[in-house]
Structures are given as C-alpha cells and as structure tokens.
Design an enzyme around this catalytic site. Structure first.
Site, mmCIF file in Angstrom:
data_model
loop_
_atom_site.group_PDB
_atom_site.id
_atom_site.type_symbol
_atom_site.label_atom_id
_atom_site.label_comp_id
_atom_site.label_asym_id
_atom_site.label_seq_id
_atom_site.Cartn_x
_atom_site.Cartn_y
_atom_site.Cartn_z
ATOM 1 N N CYS A 8 36.333 35.351 37.791
ATOM 2 C CA CYS A 8 37.459 35.267 38.733
ATOM 3 C C CYS A 8 37.048 34.456 39.957
ATOM 4 C CB CYS A 8 37.938 36.669 39.125
ATOM 5 S SG CYS A 8 36.641 37.694 39.787
ATOM 6 N N CYS A 54 50.281 35.526 49.641
ATOM 7 C CA CYS A 54 50.468 34.278 48.881
ATOM 8 C C CYS A 54 50.051 33.089 49.750
ATOM 9 C CB CYS A 54 51.941 34.070 48.539
ATOM 10 S SG CYS A 54 52.608 35.317 47.445
#
Ligand code: SAM
Length: 450
Positions: free
Chosen positions: A408, A82
């Site tokens: 993406c 993350c």
C-alpha cells in the site's frame, strides 16, 4: 528571479505531488499548490517560501486543465480525506500508475522502460469504505464528528461523506445528539479530559452486520444502556468499547469490551466468509478487494502442490483463497486477535490446509524454514513501512521461485524490490485502486527468481 511572500504570479501546473498538490515551476523554482490540477494555468499567491521550493494558493484558474472536474463534495479542500476530487477518475488512475512507476525508477533504481500495468479502477467509486474512523470534538458548545483537516487535528465536521458507508451518518448523528443530551464530553487532546475520542464503524458489505466501536478515555461510557436501543434502531448489530487512556495519536487501545451483540461482524469476499473483530485488519474497499485477491491468485498461478507462505496475513483472507489452490498455506500475523479470527475463518470455510502463527513475519518465517517447511511461493502484504529487513534476508536465503509483493506504499515497495533485485526480477506490476479520490495506491508485483 527573487520571489517574495504574498507575490502573485502566473504559472502552469505540470505535475502532482504524492499528497495531491499541483506542482508548477517558475524560473526553475518549484511551487506546490493545493487544489491545482496538471494542465491548469493559474494565477497564484505565494504563501510560503523555502530555499528551492515554495507553496501557493490559487487566486484564479486562468485556463482550466482538460482533466479538471468540479469537486462534488462541499468539504473538498477543507477535510483531509480526499485529495483528488478535482481530477477526473480516469486521470486519477493514470496518476496512480505513474506514482508506482516513478517510485520504482527513482527509489528502486529500475530502468525507465519498466512496464506498469494500467491501474484497476472502480466502476462506481463512491460509498466504498466498510470502515469509518471519526474523531470526536466540540465546536460552539456542540459535539461534532468529522475528519481532520490536512496536517492538523482540527476537526472538519461532516454531515455525509461520499466515501463512507451510507449508514454511517445516521449512526454518528445518533451518538452526537445523545452526548449533547446527556452532557457527555468529547475527549480534549489539550488537557486529556472528556470521554469519547473516536467512533469506529465497521460495516459488512454482504450481510447486514454493523459494528460501532466507541474509543473512550475511560473504562465505561455513561448511559450506554440508553444509547444501545437508539443505535439498534439505526441498524447497529453490535457495540463494543475500546479503552484508550493514553496521551497518544494512536487511535485504538489494546483492550475492548463487548456492550451488545457478538462483538464482531461477518462479511464475505466472493464465497468465503470472514469474522472481523474490532482490532483486526480487513481491507477497507470490499469491491476492489475481490479484484485485488483475484490478481494475487492469478499471478500466483498455483497448481495444487505448492507450499505457500502468506506473511502479514491479517485475518487470513489471502491465505484462505490461496489454500484452495495449494497443498498448504502458512499465514503469519502479529496481532493475536487477527490470528484467532483467521483460525476460526479457516474452520468456518472448511479449509484444513491453512495454518496460522502469531508473531512477527521476520522471526516466524525463518523459524518455519528451520523446521524444514520451505515455501514454493511467498506472498507478502506488509503495512506502509514495508517488509522488515530480516524477512527480506530470509526470502533471499531460501529464494523460492515466486514471490508476490502486495503493497500500500509505492516508496517502501520500491525500496524492498531494490533490496532483493540481485535475486528477483519483477515480471508483472499491477496497481489496484483501493482508495479512489485519495493519492493512495495498492500494487501487486509478481517477482520471479532470476
Ligand atoms: C496491509 S495489512 C494486510 C492484511 C491481509 N493480508 C489482508 O489482505 O487483509 C498488514 C498486516 O500486517 C500485520 N503486521 C504488521 N507488522 C507485522 C509483522 N512484523 N509481522 C506480521 N504481521 C505484521 C498488521 O497487523 C496487518 O494485519
């Protein structure tokens, strides 16, 4: 001003980089600071200097940004998974919208006035991944699994990841304890010894199927017959071995062997059922996939008489949704196993107007056109590197009225839209957050022939 390494300076963070670092300027010099949020006023230490920019680390947050939140994961900042956990979710969505717009303006050459819709977010952005890919290594004589630290192959051991499927941690613990008990060595990149390289787990969102795929530097996994019942006990429904004996960063090898169960999982997107094999691509966030496909379907606005191409179709997911609203759909995909899944998926869902072809989209699409199969709508959903130029050439040559580009990677999206801009104009641009807490963003663009 002349900056020096290790110097301490105060700086306002005004932006975020594409990999989630805070950016601030001092005397026109840009500094990238890991863990800093736009709106923060910080004291930082310079750790690296280049000609026109540098890197810093936070020493003190003097005034925190209003969008800053306290990261809810202990591994944030160490693990490369993350990069936005210190920023509120609504601000993450706004950031992703701006990434898409900035790329379209900077790389695509579109005007600053180009309108990008608000990013479609998740209501509960946790435990969303249906696929976990964990490197295996050794720390203090024990087998560990986790995620690589940013820009390295150093494994940060993880007990529980808040993005992964909730059942992954028990499965990983079972495998690492088993390896320590039986003296099975993890793969060592330095000298290419040891057995287990990665553990890949695919979990169905709507059925109880869970696949464990052990990626091994061998042709067998020792004592697998003893590991199987232990994995069954933690919910695993099928186990496969993937053989990868090459000295490479590519995770999966091309050969798989079923150890137990069917060798695949079944999942549903809305009411359609899909068979997913270890090597086939399947969107990783099942909740957002439904929103992504709804967006594609609504932008396609099919009336029932259209011929549609679905280039880069994977296991035929988008193709089958489109097929129910079109005359016929032609899905094209390079991975043979995915096409074999796509054909079976069409059959299992009683869809008879979807046809699938194995091979590169850039050669199969022109081949189909030469056979006089001419699409009214083309949907493309390429990997990060974007569309191959010959495919864009084919699109320009046959110029169907509508093109839907799902991407993406905003930079290759912008590059490709620029390439086709003499013929196509983007009329709707919709970011969809498939990857909360990371900087990745999916975008669906509807393009119309001028
Ligand atoms: C982003 S995925 C999209 C898959 C599918 N549309 C979905 O939503 O699940 C991209 C797919 O393109 C395939 N692929 C990569 N290069 C290709 C090429 N040159 N031609 C056709 N397919 C390709 C990959 O194997 C992968 O399945």
């Amino acid at each position: 001003m002349d900056f020096k390494k290790n110097q301490l300076i105060n700086i306002s963070i005004t932006d975020l980089s594409i990999d989630g670092m805070g950016i601030g300027k001092a005397d026109g010099f840009a500094f990238f600071v890991s863990g800093a949020a736009p709106g923060d006023y910080i004291r930082m230490q310079i750790v690296k200097l280049k000609k026109s920019y540098g890197y810093g680390i936070i020493k003190e947050i003097i005034n925190p940004s209003p969008i800053r939140i306290s990261p809810d994961c202990n591994s944030f900042g160490k693990c490369g998974g993350c990069s936005l956990r210190h920023i509120s979710y609504s601000s993450q969505l706004e950031f992703k919208r701006s990434i898409v717009k900035n790329n379209l303006v900077r790389i695509g050459g579109f005007p600053d006035s180009i309108y990008v819709n608000e990013a479609i977010g998740m209501e509960y952005p946790y435990y969303y991944r249906n696929k976990g890919q964990y490197p295996v290594g050794t720390k203090n004589g024990k087998t560990v699994v986790g995620f690589y630290a940013p820009r390295s192959h150093n494994i940060i051991p993880i007990e529980k990841c808040m993005l992964a499927s909730e059942s992954d941690s028990a499965i990983l613990k079972t495998i690492t304890s088993f390896m320590d008990k039986h003296g099975i060595a993890p793969y060592n990149e330095a000298d290419q010894t040891g057995i287990l390289r990665h553990i890949l787990i695919k979990t169905s969102h709507k059925t109880s199927d869970i696949m464990v795929c052990l990626v091994i530097n061998s042709t067998e996994f020792p004592f697998i017959e003893d590991l199987t019942p232990l994995l069954k006990r933690v919910g695993v429904t099928t186990i496969v071995l993937n053989i990868n004996q090459k000295n490479t960063n590519v995770i999966l090898g091309s050969k798989t062997k079923i150890v137990f169960g069917s060798g695949y999982i079944t999942d549903y997107i809305k009411d359609l059922k899909f068979k997913i094999s270890p090597l086939s691509f399947f969107q990783v966030n099942p909740v957002q996939t439904e929103k992504l496909y709804d967006t594609i379907l609504s932008l396609a606005d099919l009336k029932g008489n259209e011929i549609v191409f679905d280039a880069y179709c994977g296991i035929g997911t988008i193709s089958l949704f489109l097929a129910r609203k079109a005359k016929s759909v032609y899905g094209i995909e390079i991975v043979p196993q995915a096409i074999s899944d796509a054909k079976e998926n069409a059959k299992n869902n009683h869809i008879t107007n979807a046809f699938f072809y194995t091979g590169p989209s850039e050669t199969i699409c022109p081949d189909l056109c030469r056979k006089n199969i001419l699409p009214d709508v083309i949907v493309v959903d390429p990997p990060r590197k974007g569309c191959a130029p010959p495919l864009l050439e084919t699109i320009l040559r046959i110029s169907p009225e509508k093109l839907i580009y799902t991407s993406c990677n905003p930079s290759t999206l912008a590059r490709d839209l620029k390439y086709i801009s003499p013929t196509y104009v983007p009329t709707q641009i919709v970011p969809v957050d498939m990857f909360p807490h990371s900087t990745n963003v999916e975008t669906v663009v509807l393009l119309k022939r001028k």
